[in-house]
Motif scaffolding. Structure first.
Motif, mmCIF file in Angstrom:
data_model
loop_
_atom_site.group_PDB
_atom_site.id
_atom_site.type_symbol
_atom_site.label_atom_id
_atom_site.label_comp_id
_atom_site.label_asym_id
_atom_site.label_seq_id
_atom_site.Cartn_x
_atom_site.Cartn_y
_atom_site.Cartn_z
ATOM 1 N N MET A 193 10.852 11.103 -3.450
ATOM 2 C CA MET A 193 9.624 10.680 -4.115
ATOM 3 C C MET A 193 8.546 10.314 -3.093
ATOM 4 S SD MET A 193 11.329 8.306 -7.109
ATOM 5 C CE MET A 193 9.765 7.866 -7.874
ATOM 6 N N ALA A 194 8.935 10.180 -1.833
ATOM 7 C CA ALA A 194 7.992 9.866 -0.759
ATOM 8 C C ALA A 194 8.540 10.434 0.545
ATOM 9 C CB ALA A 194 7.793 8.355 -0.642
ATOM 10 N N ASN A 195 7.617 10.791 1.442
ATOM 11 C CA ASN A 195 8.031 11.331 2.738
ATOM 12 C C ASN A 195 8.396 10.235 3.728
ATOM 13 O OD1 ASN A 195 7.782 14.067 2.111
ATOM 14 N ND2 ASN A 195 5.577 14.023 2.492
ATOM 15 N N THR A 196 7.712 9.105 3.619
ATOM 16 C CA THR A 196 7.949 7.982 4.522
ATOM 17 C C THR A 196 7.968 6.685 3.726
ATOM 18 O OG1 THR A 196 5.582 7.740 4.963
ATOM 19 C CG2 THR A 196 6.840 9.144 6.483
ATOM 20 N N PRO A 197 8.606 5.652 4.237
ATOM 21 C CA PRO A 197 8.667 4.384 3.514
ATOM 22 C C PRO A 197 7.291 3.792 3.205
ATOM 23 C CG PRO A 197 10.270 4.397 5.282
ATOM 24 C CD PRO A 197 9.430 5.622 5.468
ATOM 25 N N GLU A 198 6.345 3.893 4.159
ATOM 26 C CA GLU A 198 5.049 3.248 3.950
ATOM 27 C C GLU A 198 4.167 3.972 2.937
ATOM 28 O OE1 GLU A 198 4.423 5.857 7.643
ATOM 29 O OE2 GLU A 198 6.008 4.624 6.761
ATOM 30 N N THR A 199 4.583 5.170 2.505
ATOM 31 C CA THR A 199 3.823 5.885 1.472
ATOM 32 C C THR A 199 4.519 5.833 0.120
ATOM 33 O OG1 THR A 199 4.891 7.992 2.041
ATOM 34 C CG2 THR A 199 2.814 7.471 3.159
ATOM 35 N N SER A 200 5.621 5.103 0.017
ATOM 36 C CA SER A 200 6.373 5.021 -1.242
ATOM 37 C C SER A 200 5.731 3.991 -2.163
ATOM 38 C CB SER A 200 7.835 4.674 -0.970
ATOM 39 O OG SER A 200 7.945 3.492 -0.198
ATOM 40 N N GLU A 201 5.375 4.426 -3.366
ATOM 41 C CA GLU A 201 4.713 3.550 -4.333
ATOM 42 C C GLU A 201 5.696 2.569 -4.962
ATOM 43 O OE1 GLU A 201 1.522 3.471 -4.806
ATOM 44 O OE2 GLU A 201 1.021 5.234 -3.614
ATOM 45 N N PHE A 202 5.158 1.418 -5.360
ATOM 46 C CA PHE A 202 5.911 0.391 -6.073
ATOM 47 C C PHE A 202 7.133 -0.072 -5.283
ATOM 48 C CE2 PHE A 202 3.959 3.281 -9.213
ATOM 49 C CZ PHE A 202 3.032 2.397 -9.762
#
Length: 331
Positions: A193-202
Motif C-alpha cells: 500500500m506504500a513504497n516507504t514507511p514515511e509515505t504510508s497513510e494513517f
C-alpha cells in the motif's frame, strides 16, 4: 479456547501491548469494496482521529499504529502512574467525556450538593472509572464501537463490523517492543500500500517522520509528535518518560527494513548499519523475520525466555507459549 483478557494483561509483567482488530470476514470495510469498487478509505481517518482523541482521555499512550483496509494495529502503553495521580474531579470529568456517568456524577458536575453517603458511593464509582480509564479492553471496546456505529449509520444497516474480540500480545522486553513497533509501522509496506514507511497513510511512522524532518532536534521528546508516546533515547537508569530508543535510530532502521521487505527489493540488512540492532543485540536475519511475521511467530506473550518465565509466573500459567521462537529470535 481464548484466554480471558484479565489473564493476558499484567502490568507487573509489562505496560506494553500490541492489539489488533479485524473487520468481519476480513472484508475491506475501511478500504475499496472489490465488488462495488466503492471507496471507504475515509473510515481509516475516522479511526485514526478517534484513536488519538481517545488516548488523550484514557491513561493509555499510543506507541505505534497502522490502520489498514480491513484491520488495524496499535501498540499501547498503560500509564498507571498518571491515572493514579488524577484527582477525584478529573477522573469524573474524563469519564464524562466518554460516557454519561450516572445520576450521582451528573448531579455532582452540576454543582448540586451531595450527602456524605452519596459522596462515599460516588468515590466507589470514581475508583472503578479510574481502573477502566487505564484498561485496554475498555479502550479498544469504545474505539471499535465508535467506528462500527459510524459505519453502520453510513451504510444504513445493522450488524457486526469487527470480527469478534481484538487480539492482544504482551511485549515483555525491549527487543519484543522494538520488533513489534517496526512490524506495525511496516504493515502498509508489506501490503504494497506504500513504497516507504514515511509515505504510508494513517500510520504513526508517517507522523513521526514528517515531524522529525521539520524539528530542529528530532530526538528531543518535546519536538516529537504530541499525540504519540515519545522516543526518549537509549535505555539508562534514569531515562525520561518514553520509548527506550532514539527516534532517529528507529526511523533509520524502519526505513531500511521497509526497503528490504518490498517485493521488488529483496535483500538483507547490513550487519554494520543500524546501531539500534547492536544496542538490542538482534541478529539482522532475525530482525527481518520479526518484522515480517511477528503475529505468526508469537501468541499472547512475547519476550526473551527470562521475561517470558517471569510473566508466566505472574499470570499463574503452566505453559510457555512459543518458547522456541522466543529463544531463537529474541535471545
Amino acid at each position: 479456547m481464548p484466554k480471558p483478557r484479565k489473564e493476558q494483561i499484567c502490568l507487573e509483567a509489562t505496560p506494553y501491548y500490541h492489539c489488533v482488530s479485524r473487520c468481519v470476514r476480513k472484508a475491506y470495510l475501511c478500504g475499496i469494496d472489490i465488488n462495488t469498487n466503492e471507496s471507504y478509505e475515509h473510515r481509516r481517518g475516522w479511526l485514526e482521529n478517534e484513536l488519538i482523541k481517545q488516548a488523550q482521555i484514557f491513561s493509555i499512550d499510543i506507541a505505534a499504529y497502522a490502520i489498514m483496509s480491513n484491520h488495524y494495529h496499535v501498540v499501547l502503553h498503560i500509564n498507571k502512574e498518571v491515572a493514579d495521580n488524577w484527582s477525584f474531579d478529573e477522573v469524573i470529568d474524563r469519564w464524562h467525556q466518554l460516557y454519561k456517568g450516572n445520576a450521582l456524577s451528573q448531579r455532582f458536575r452540576s454543582g448540586i450538593a451531595l450527602s456524605e453517603a452519596e459522596i462515599d458511593k460516588l468515590y466507589e464509582y470514581m475508583e472503578l472509572w479510574r481502573e477502566r480509564l487505564m484498561d485496554i479492553s475498555w479502550f479498544m471496546r469504545r474505539l471499535n464501537e465508535f467506528v462500527s456505529r459510524q459505519a453502520n449509520n453510513e451504510d444504513n444497516c445493522t450488524g457486526r463490523f469487527w470480527e469478534g474480540r481484538f487480539k492482544s500480545q504482551a511485549l515483555l522486553d525491549e527487543k519484543a517492543l522494538a520488533a513489534c513497533l517496526a512490524y506495525v509501522d511496516l504493515n502498509p509496506v508489506r501490503a504494497c500500500m506504500a513504497n516507504t514507511p514515511e509515505t504510508s497513510e494513517f500510520t504513526s511512522i508517517k507522523q513521526r517522520a514528517v515531524k522529525a524532518k521539520a524539528a530542529h532536534s528530532s530526538n528531543h521528546p518535546n519536538q516529537q509528535v504530541k499525540s504519540l508516546m515519545p522516543f526518549a533515547g537509549n535505555p539508562k537508569q534514569e531515562m525520561p518518560f518514553g520509548l527506550p530508543f532514539k527516534l532517529t535510530d528507529y526511523l533509520e532502521l524502519v526505513e531500511l527494513t521497509g526497503r528490504m521487505i518490498r517485493d521488488d527489493k529483496r535483500g538483507s540488512i547490513s550487519n554494520t548499519l543500524p546501531s539500534i540492532l547492536e544496542l538490542l543485540n538482534i541478529e539482522p536475519d532475525n530482525w527481518l523475520k520479526l518484522t515480517t511475521s511477528f503475529e505468526s511467530n508469537f501468541k499472547d506473550l512475547v519476550g526473551n525466555p527470562t521475561a517470558l518465565g517471569k510473566a508466566i509466573e505472574l499470570l499463574d500459567r503452566k505453559r510457555r507459549p512459543n518458547l522456541k521462537n522466543c529463544q531463537t529470535l529474541l535471545t
